[in-house]
Design an enzyme around this catalytic site. Structure first.
Site, PDB file in Angstrom:
ATOM      1  N   ILE A 214       0.840  -1.205   0.000  1.00  0.00           N
ATOM      2  CA  ILE A 214       0.000   0.000   0.000  1.00  0.00           C
ATOM      3  C   ILE A 214       0.872   1.252   0.000  1.00  0.00           C
ATOM      4  CG2 ILE A 214      -1.755   1.288   1.301  1.00  0.00           C
ATOM      5  CD1 ILE A 214      -2.765  -1.551   2.224  1.00  0.00           C
TER       6      ILE A 214
ATOM      7  N   ASP B 161      11.300   2.337   6.346  1.00  0.00           N
ATOM      8  CA  ASP B 161      10.913   0.924   6.375  1.00  0.00           C
ATOM      9  C   ASP B 161      12.199   0.144   6.575  1.00  0.00           C
ATOM     10  OD1 ASP B 161      10.337  -1.756   5.667  1.00  0.00           O
ATOM     11  OD2 ASP B 161       8.572  -1.115   4.554  1.00  0.00           O
TER      12      ASP B 161
ATOM     13  N   ALA C 214      -4.083   2.165   8.192  1.00  0.00           N
ATOM     14  CA  ALA C 214      -3.502   0.822   8.323  1.00  0.00           C
ATOM     15  C   ALA C 214      -4.179   0.074   9.477  1.00  0.00           C
ATOM     16  CB  ALA C 214      -2.002   0.917   8.537  1.00  0.00           C
ATOM     17  N   ARG C 215      -3.769   0.391  10.701  1.00  0.00           N
ATOM     18  CA  ARG C 215      -4.363  -0.259  11.869  1.00  0.00           C
ATOM     19  C   ARG C 215      -4.374   0.703  13.049  1.00  0.00           C
ATOM     20  NH1 ARG C 215      -6.458  -3.147   9.194  1.00  0.00           N
ATOM     21  NH2 ARG C 215      -6.597  -5.407   9.144  1.00  0.00           N
TER      22      ARG C 215
ATOM     23  N   GLU D 168     -12.776  -0.681  17.446  1.00  0.00           N
ATOM     24  CA  GLU D 168     -13.730  -0.405  16.363  1.00  0.00           C
ATOM     25  C   GLU D 168     -15.061  -1.083  16.647  1.00  0.00           C
ATOM     26  OE1 GLU D 168     -11.901  -1.359  12.586  1.00  0.00           O
ATOM     27  OE2 GLU D 168     -10.292   0.055  12.925  1.00  0.00           O
TER      28      GLU D 168
ATOM     29  N   HIS E 114     -13.342   2.362   8.730  1.00  0.00           N
ATOM     30  CA  HIS E 114     -12.521   1.255   8.203  1.00  0.00           C
ATOM     31  C   HIS E 114     -12.977   0.872   6.781  1.00  0.00           C
ATOM     32  CE1 HIS E 114      -9.950  -2.399   9.625  1.00  0.00           C
ATOM     33  NE2 HIS E 114      -9.798  -2.207   8.319  1.00  0.00           N
TER      34      HIS E 114
HETATM   35  N1  LIG Z   1      -7.853   0.342   6.077  1.00  0.00           N
HETATM   36  C1  LIG Z   1      -8.032  -0.778   5.457  1.00  0.00           C
HETATM   37  O1  LIG Z   1      -9.138  -1.154   5.144  1.00  0.00           O
HETATM   38  C2  LIG Z   1      -6.843  -1.612   5.097  1.00  0.00           C
HETATM   39  C3  LIG Z   1      -6.851  -2.389   3.922  1.00  0.00           C
HETATM   40  C4  LIG Z   1      -5.753  -3.154   3.607  1.00  0.00           C
HETATM   41  C5  LIG Z   1      -4.662  -3.190   4.464  1.00  0.00           C
HETATM   42  N2  LIG Z   1      -4.689  -2.466   5.590  1.00  0.00           N
HETATM   43  C6  LIG Z   1      -3.543  -2.445   6.499  1.00  0.00           C
HETATM   44  O2  LIG Z   1      -2.507  -1.679   5.879  1.00  0.00           O
HETATM   45  C7  LIG Z   1      -1.247  -2.101   6.371  1.00  0.00           C
HETATM   46  C8  LIG Z   1      -0.278  -2.303   5.219  1.00  0.00           C
HETATM   47  O3  LIG Z   1      -0.747  -3.299   4.347  1.00  0.00           O
HETATM   48  P1  LIG Z   1       0.181  -3.786   3.119  1.00  0.00           P
HETATM   49  O4  LIG Z   1      -0.657  -4.690   2.304  1.00  0.00           O
HETATM   50  O5  LIG Z   1       0.843  -2.653   2.480  1.00  0.00           O
HETATM   51  O6  LIG Z   1       1.254  -4.624   3.926  1.00  0.00           O
HETATM   52  P2  LIG Z   1       2.723  -5.016   3.470  1.00  0.00           P
HETATM   53  O7  LIG Z   1       3.081  -6.221   4.262  1.00  0.00           O
HETATM   54  O8  LIG Z   1       2.823  -5.108   1.991  1.00  0.00           O
HETATM   55  O9  LIG Z   1       3.608  -3.790   3.952  1.00  0.00           O
HETATM   56  C9  LIG Z   1       3.939  -3.522   5.277  1.00  0.00           C
HETATM   57  C10 LIG Z   1       5.296  -2.862   5.297  1.00  0.00           C
HETATM   58  O10 LIG Z   1       5.572  -2.427   6.629  1.00  0.00           O
HETATM   59  C11 LIG Z   1       6.961  -2.588   6.833  1.00  0.00           C
HETATM   60  N3  LIG Z   1       7.258  -2.602   8.256  1.00  0.00           N
HETATM   61  C12 LIG Z   1       7.134  -3.637   9.129  1.00  0.00           C
HETATM   62  N4  LIG Z   1       7.514  -3.248  10.353  1.00  0.00           N
HETATM   63  C13 LIG Z   1       7.874  -1.946  10.256  1.00  0.00           C
HETATM   64  C14 LIG Z   1       8.341  -0.988  11.195  1.00  0.00           C
HETATM   65  N5  LIG Z   1       8.544  -1.319  12.479  1.00  0.00           N
HETATM   66  N6  LIG Z   1       8.595   0.260  10.765  1.00  0.00           N
HETATM   67  C15 LIG Z   1       8.415   0.593   9.469  1.00  0.00           C
HETATM   68  N7  LIG Z   1       7.991  -0.277   8.519  1.00  0.00           N
HETATM   69  C16 LIG Z   1       7.716  -1.538   8.927  1.00  0.00           C
HETATM   70  C17 LIG Z   1       7.285  -3.875   6.121  1.00  0.00           C
HETATM   71  O11 LIG Z   1       8.666  -3.978   5.817  1.00  0.00           O
HETATM   72  C18 LIG Z   1       6.439  -3.769   4.874  1.00  0.00           C
HETATM   73  O12 LIG Z   1       7.177  -3.213   3.814  1.00  0.00           O
HETATM   74  C19 LIG Z   1      -1.531  -3.336   7.205  1.00  0.00           C
HETATM   75  O13 LIG Z   1      -1.625  -2.949   8.557  1.00  0.00           O
HETATM   76  C20 LIG Z   1      -2.899  -3.784   6.738  1.00  0.00           C
HETATM   77  O14 LIG Z   1      -3.588  -4.531   7.691  1.00  0.00           O
HETATM   78  C21 LIG Z   1      -5.741  -1.670   5.929  1.00  0.00           C
HETATM   79  O1  LIG Z   2      -6.406  -5.618   6.482  1.00  0.00           O
HETATM   80  C1  LIG Z   2      -7.263  -5.421   5.627  1.00  0.00           C
HETATM   81  O2  LIG Z   2      -7.360  -6.095   4.590  1.00  0.00           O
HETATM   82  C2  LIG Z   2      -8.194  -4.275   5.807  1.00  0.00           C
HETATM   83  O3  LIG Z   2      -8.118  -3.758   7.070  1.00  0.00           O
HETATM   84  C3  LIG Z   2      -9.585  -4.558   5.378  1.00  0.00           C
HETATM   85  O4  LIG Z   2     -10.384  -5.017   6.427  1.00  0.00           O
HETATM   86  P1  LIG Z   2     -11.891  -5.416   6.125  1.00  0.00           P
HETATM   87  O5  LIG Z   2     -11.856  -6.640   5.288  1.00  0.00           O
HETATM   88  O6  LIG Z   2     -12.535  -5.653   7.431  1.00  0.00           O
HETATM   89  O7  LIG Z   2     -12.490  -4.271   5.365  1.00  0.00           O
END
Ligand SMILES: NC(=O)c1ccc[n+]([C@@H]2O[C@H](COP(=O)([O-])OP(=O)(O)OC[C@H]3O[C@@H](n4cnc5c(N)ncnc54)[C@H](O)[C@@H]3O)[C@@H](O)[C@H]2O)c1
Ligand SMILES: O=C(O)[C@H](O)COP(=O)(O)O
Length: 524
Positions: A149, A168, A228-229, A258, A276
């Site tokens: 992301i 990162d 993210a979270r 949440e 979310h």
């Molecule tokens: N809001 C939503 O609906 C939604 C949707 C999808 C994902 N997410 C969340 O978004 C976040 C990222 O998802 P992604 O698919 O890009 O994950 P990803 O695994 O591709 O990327 C995560 C990155 O974080 C880095 N990282 C790990 N520990 C770290 C630290 N201490 N400091 C800095 N960087 C660090 C990793 O090296 C990696 O590059 C996750 O928490 C995921 O759950 C949220």
């Molecule tokens: O980690 C994820 O994929 C996102 O937080 C999405 O969560 P959701 O499926 O509950 O929308």
């Protein structure tokens, strides 16, 4: 028949691969619903709403796989699932674009006060001077976590003329260069960024990554985003820094709890929020649902899955090559376990010949799974095999040898107990199948399958006949029989296979025969 529980709202179209299965029934209920029949569930599909903790897993004794239709698995107790041999999979990239777009939309909305301005227009007000925004162009965006992301967001931000500073610890300089972003330390990002957005997973290390200490290092007037979270930015600390005017605003899609309820952050005009929604697009939901549905189906069909969190990933092609050895390894582990009754201290596997070109660590886990299968109550498979061995103090070793004993490939498994050790060797012959070619010091040749009887005896005339008579008298049909010995008149073994399991009475009669040293029923 498998029962699959879909516990959160997941795209029905994406569930098609599961709905089309003739040997599976799909139930769509919450885990709290009495009609979700937890004790009958083989596969569980969730999003972030369902908390899959150990207490829930304890109510699901048949559960084999948990599929997260999304990325974050922080709502799943992966450790507990691993201990119980339950595979956990996710859909790692199905919602990347949607979440990157949502983050970008939140950033643009925050910088131009769109939600606040929108509300005034709806209230029939026209306050143009209250909503002077800030351009994105030329600003420094700090991205913490440059994964899927973070990377997609960076591309979009660059197109808007922003400078991208990233932190990162797992990102190399070379990759940062290719992505056109500046690799920085956390402190550098905190000190220089105009807007800071977090895109790491929530882990013990990232919880509170942005805390009071980190906030104190940021520029006055900085903006924050969290899509993210909840918890990566400490909510209390953020509220304090918004309250004292240091932080100019925040855009939040996720919260520590949440829904967030009476969260003080929501009281600030400069905080905008969504419930979310990062992954909530038709496209993302279809992607993640079909990704996990296909994987769950493959898993239930005993084929390899690619997106497992706790199972070694093996591609379909590689699995096809390893499949014959995979079955044989499990059978060899099981034979060992049924022949050597006491506890063991060490289990080592030596691979030789063509099998050494394959992923032997997967076969080692399969051997352990076969070994533990009938010994302990928990389901042991490739997911928890090594952990189970460690918990029981069993040392596991894996070696490669240049000597395949004249076969094209060869697997030799040695189990060491306190007083003795037991060795089994197998080979897989193309177009013929798996063969056990060495057992406890004896050369032999039998198919590891079905109901077997392993007899150790003295090599005397008439022993085989007496065994055959007892079995015949009890209407037990011998399907196959192989014998092996080290020297004439010395110790010898027989391995017999039957169409049905050997009953206790016949076993006891065989045990009373002269020259029988030991008997082991083996069921594979
Ligand atoms: N809001 C939503 O609906 C939604 C949707 C999808 C994902 N997410 C969340 O978004 C976040 C990222 O998802 P992604 O698919 O890009 O994950 P990803 O695994 O591709 O990327 C995560 C990155 O974080 C880095 N990282 C790990 N520990 C770290 C630290 N201490 N400091 C800095 N960087 C660090 C990793 O090296 C990696 O590059 C996750 O928490 C995921 O759950 C949220
Ligand atoms: O980690 C994820 O994929 C996102 O937080 C999405 O969560 P959701 O499926 O509950 O929308």
């Amino acid at each position: 028949m498998f029962t699959i529980l879909v516990a959160d709202s997941i795209s029905k179209e994406g569930l098609q691969p599961l709905l089309e299965m003739t040997n599976a029934k799909v139930i769509q209920k919450k885990v709290t619903d009495p009609e979700s029949y937890l004790d009958e569930i083989d596969a569980l599909l969730v999003r972030s709403a369902t908390k899959v903790d150990e207490a829930l897993l304890d109510k699901m004794p048949r559960l084999k796989i948990i599929a997260r239709a999304g990325v974050g698995v922080d709502n799943i107790d992966v450790e507990a699932a691993t201990r119980k041999g339950i595979v956990v999979i996710n859909a790692p990239d199905g919602n990347t674009i949607s979440t990157a777009e949502h983050t970008f939309a939140m950033m643009a909305s925050m910088m131009r006060n769109i939600p606040q301005a929108h509300q005034t227009v709806k209230n029939l007000e026209w306050q143009r001077n209250d909503f002077i925004g800030t351009e994105l162009f030329g600003k420094t965006l700090g991205i913490l976590g440059m994964g899927r992301i973070g990377t997609e967001l960076a591309k979009r931000a660059k197109a808007f003329g922003m400078n991208i500073h990233v932190f990162d610890p797992f990102l190399t300089k070379d990759r940062a260069g290719k992505l056109g972003v500046e690799l920085c330390t956390l402190d550098e990002v905190l000190e220089h960024a105009d807007i800071i957005t977090v895109h790491t997973p929530l882990t013990a290390e990232t919880k509170g990554l942005i805390n009071e200490h980190a906030l104190s290092k940021t520029k006055k007037g900085v903006f924050f985003l969290n899509c993210a979270r909840g918890g990566i930015i400490d909510e209390q600390a953020l509220a304090k820094y918004i309250g004292n005017g240091h932080v100019a605003g925040a855009a939040l899609d996720v919260f520590e709890t949440e829904p967030p309820g009476e969260n003080p952050l929501l009281k600030f005009d400069h905080v905008i929020a969504t419930p979310h929604l990062g992954a909530s697009t038709k496209e993302a939901q279809l992607n993640v649902a079909s990704q996990v549905s296909k994987e769950v189906r493959l898993f239930l069909e005993e084929k390899p899955v690619s997106n497992s969190i706790n199972l070694p990933a093996i591609s379909k092609d590689i699995y096809e090559k390893i499949r014959p050895f995979h079955q044989m390894s499990k059978q060899m582990g099981s034979i060992l376990s049924q022949c050597i009754k006491e506890g063991i201290q060490e289990l080592s596997i030596t691979y030789s010949g063509t099998v050494t070109e394959l992923e032997t660590s997967y076969l080692t886990k399969a051997t352990l799974a076969g070994f533990f299968k009938n010994r302990i109550a928990v389901n042991v498979n490739e997911v928890n095999a090594l952990l189970t061995a460690k918990e029981r103090g069993i040392t596991v070793g894996e070696k490669i040898s240049a000597d395949p004993f004249g076969y094209a490939n060869c697997l030799t498994v040695t189990a060491k107990a306190e007083e003795k050790s037991f060795v089994i060797r197998g080979t897989y012959i193309d177009n013929y199948g798996p063969r056990i070619v060495f057992l406890n010091g004896f050369n032999i040749d039998f198919l590891p399958e079905g109901n077997l009887l392993y007899i150790q005896h003295r090599d005397r005339p008439g022993v085989i006949g007496r065994v055959g008579k007892i079995l015949g008298d009890h209407s037990i049909n011998i399907a196959t029989m192989q014998v092996g010995r080290k020297e004439i008149g010395g110790e010898a073994i027989m391995v017999l296979s039957f169409d049905k399991p050997l009953d206790d009475h016949s076993l006891a009669l065989l045990n009373q025969l002269d020259d029988i040293v030991s008997l082991n029923r083996i069921h594979l």
